[in-house]
Design a protein around this motif. Structure first.
Motif, mmCIF file in Angstrom:
data_model
loop_
_atom_site.group_PDB
_atom_site.id
_atom_site.type_symbol
_atom_site.label_atom_id
_atom_site.label_comp_id
_atom_site.label_asym_id
_atom_site.label_seq_id
_atom_site.Cartn_x
_atom_site.Cartn_y
_atom_site.Cartn_z
ATOM 1 N N TYR A 23 0.646 -1.049 -0.173
ATOM 2 C CA TYR A 23 0.207 0.401 0.023
ATOM 3 C C TYR A 23 0.837 1.220 0.027
ATOM 4 O O TYR A 23 0.339 2.636 -0.260
ATOM 5 C CB TYR A 23 -0.880 0.091 0.891
ATOM 6 N N ARG A 189 -8.979 3.168 1.439
ATOM 7 C CA ARG A 189 -9.760 1.814 1.040
ATOM 8 C C ARG A 189 -11.091 1.354 1.113
ATOM 9 O O ARG A 189 -11.748 1.076 0.383
ATOM 10 C CB ARG A 189 -9.828 0.896 2.132
ATOM 11 N N LEU A 236 -4.022 5.610 0.875
ATOM 12 C CA LEU A 236 -3.658 4.223 0.368
ATOM 13 C C LEU A 236 -1.957 4.336 1.713
ATOM 14 O O LEU A 236 -2.325 3.001 1.870
ATOM 15 C CB LEU A 236 -3.494 4.404 -0.522
#
Length: 267
Positions: A23, A189, A236
């Motif tokens: 991520y 997310r 993210l």
């Protein structure tokens, strides 16, 4: 001597770190690279890692960690080691854990294939897989169910961003900023998962596999929002930082069925 369950716990911690690395790089690439550079999502990230000195070794380690994380999520789904119970909310959470296990096994497989130099490894095959599912009897129904499950997961992510409920699973010794980083990450997310879930519902309804949105494409679809895209990409990246922190401070239950005993392992 370390027993098998504790080995899985350590693998889960490596898995949290590996997820964090994915991520962090995903958010970084989204913020700094062009649109075509993240079309394949995790596949693009693994190719970046594979290109650095010692990259294949890093990918194999990440693959092992992602397998451990998947086993941890599978234990949570099958044996309820997170103690979600049998209410509708608890069952929904456990279905989400099962989906997470499958997704991370897929990521582990992709990382290992890229490290081994397999041809075509990491290329976005979302549309192809969706097309294959549609060819099966009730395939559109299955895709619709998966889409709804991902949308529900997105709602839970958004709820966590508001309530910071994820901190119940994080040791009190974690840095103070962990909560706010986690909130930003879960919110980002939630947005991307909502896009993916909605794309699956559209695919199920219209029967066109091209409607499917992968992780990379989901992020790219937000580029026209400019400021909104920047916030999601940064979120993210922060979720990756949060995952790396929780690799150290996550309170991980023993991944064994309740009948064999249940103890919390916190390091």
């Amino acid at each position: 001597m370390v027993d098998k369950s504790e080995k899985v716990v350590w693998l889960a911690r490596v898995g949290f770190a590996a997820r964090g690395l994915v991520y962090v790089l995903l958010g970084y690439l989204a913020l700094t690279a062009g649109k075509s550079d993240i079309d394949d999502g995790a596949g693009d990230i693994f190719r970046v890692l594979n290109a650095i000195p010692g990259g294949p070794v890093v990918l194999y380690i990440a693959s092992a960690g992602l397998v451990g994380y998947a086993l941890y999520r599978l234990s949570a789904a099958l044996f309820d080691i997170e103690r979600k119970g049998t209410s509708w909310k608890g069952r929904a959470s456990r279905v989400g854990y099962l989906a997470s296990a499958v997704i991370h096994l897929g990521l582990a497989w992709t990382a290992a294939r890229i490290a081994s130099g397999a041809r075509g490894a990491g290329e976005d095959s979302s549309a192809q897989m969706a097309s294959g599912v549609l060819d099966f009897p009730f395939g559109s129904t299955l895709l619709g169910i998966i889409g709804v499950a991902i949308l529900i997961a997105a709602i839970f992510q958004a709820r966590s961003a508001v309530t910071a409920g994820f901190m119940r699973h994080v040791s009190s010794r974690a840095p103070r900023f962990t909560c706010w980083i986690g909130r930003a990450g879960h919110a980002a997310r939630a947005v991307v998962m909502a896009l993916i879930g909605w794309s699956l519902l559209r695919t199920a309804w219209f029967g066109e596999s091209e409607e499917v949105v992968s992780l990379g494409k989901g992020i790219n679809n937000l580029r026209d929002m400019e400021t909104g895209f920047q916030f999601v990409a940064a979120g993210l990246l922060l979720f990756g930082v949060f995952s790396i922190i929780t690799a150290r401070y996550r309170i991980i239950p023993d991944p064994t069925p309740p009948a064999m005993g249940l103890r919390a392992i916190s390091i």
